[in-house]
Structures are given as structure tokens and as C-alpha cells.
Design a protein around this motif. Structure first.
Motif, PDB file in Angstrom:
ATOM      1  N   GLN A  16       0.836  -1.180   0.000  1.00 49.93           N
ATOM      2  CA  GLN A  16       0.000   0.000   0.000  1.00 49.93           C
ATOM      3  C   GLN A  16       0.880   1.243   0.000  1.00 49.93           C
ATOM      4  N   PRO A  17       0.511   2.237  -0.800  1.00 47.12           N
ATOM      5  CA  PRO A  17       1.347   3.440  -0.890  1.00 47.12           C
ATOM      6  C   PRO A  17       1.380   4.190   0.432  1.00 47.12           C
ATOM      7  N   GLN A  18       2.525   4.767   0.718  1.00 50.34           N
ATOM      8  CA  GLN A  18       2.715   5.584   1.911  1.00 50.34           C
ATOM      9  C   GLN A  18       2.581   7.049   1.519  1.00 50.34           C
ATOM     10  N   HIS A  19       1.973   7.833   2.385  1.00 51.75           N
ATOM     11  CA  HIS A  19       1.831   9.267   2.138  1.00 51.75           C
ATOM     12  C   HIS A  19       3.208   9.931   2.264  1.00 51.75           C
ATOM     13  N   THR A  20       3.563  10.734   1.277  1.00 54.18           N
ATOM     14  CA  THR A  20       4.839  11.432   1.292  1.00 54.18           C
ATOM     15  C   THR A  20       4.595  12.929   1.405  1.00 54.18           C
ATOM     16  N   ASP A  21       5.218  13.564   2.364  1.00 54.02           N
ATOM     17  CA  ASP A  21       5.140  15.013   2.511  1.00 54.02           C
ATOM     18  C   ASP A  21       6.153  15.616   1.536  1.00 54.02           C
ATOM     19  N   LEU A  22       5.654  16.096   0.400  1.00 54.85           N
ATOM     20  CA  LEU A  22       6.541  16.574  -0.656  1.00 54.85           C
ATOM     21  C   LEU A  22       7.331  17.812  -0.249  1.00 54.85           C
ATOM     22  N   GLU A  23       6.707  18.703   0.500  1.00 55.35           N
ATOM     23  CA  GLU A  23       7.435  19.902   0.930  1.00 55.35           C
ATOM     24  C   GLU A  23       8.600  19.525   1.839  1.00 55.35           C
TER      25      GLU A  23
END
Length: 71
Positions: A16-23
């Protein structure tokens, strides 16, 4: 009698994909490697800074294609 409860971990859970904080990722790239990732239309930049980014981008990579995000 206490029986330890071993929870079964489904092997599909790791897919399952993990949420990535792009900033945070961009900030870490800048601090650790000197890489700057910024959109030309970032609202935190004033007109001069946007124009400077556009000029640098066009110098390094050419003009953007028509129909693109910023075209």
C-alpha cells in the motif's frame, strides 16, 4: 492462562502506498544535497523570482512545450 496474541500481518500491507510530505522532501533535498525543486508559478515567489526561474529553466532545458502545465 495468558496466550500471547500474535497478530497476523498481511503481506499485501507493505504494497500500500505511503503518504509522502513533498514539501518536507524538497526541504531535505535542499539542506542535504543543495537541490532546489520549485514550481515556476509558486505563489511564495514574487514576479522577479518567477522570471529568474523561467530564465534559468529555459537556459538549461529550452522553452517549455505548448500544452504543458505552464505552457
Amino acid at each position: 492462562m495468558d496466550i500471547p496474541s500474535n497478530r497476523y500481518r498481511c503481506p499485501l500491507g507493505r504494497l500500500q502506498p505511503q503518504h509522502t510530505d513533498l514539501e518536507a522532501l524538497k526541504e531535505r533535498g535542499w539542506r542535504e544535497q543543495g537541490l532546489l525543486v520549485v514550481a515556476q508559478d509558486d505563489e511564495r515567489l514574487d514576479w522577479m523570482e518567477r522570471q529568474l526561474l523561467k530564465n534559468i529553466g529555459e537556459r538549461l532545458y529550452g522553452t517549455p512545450r505548448q500544452g504543458g502545465r505552464h505552457g
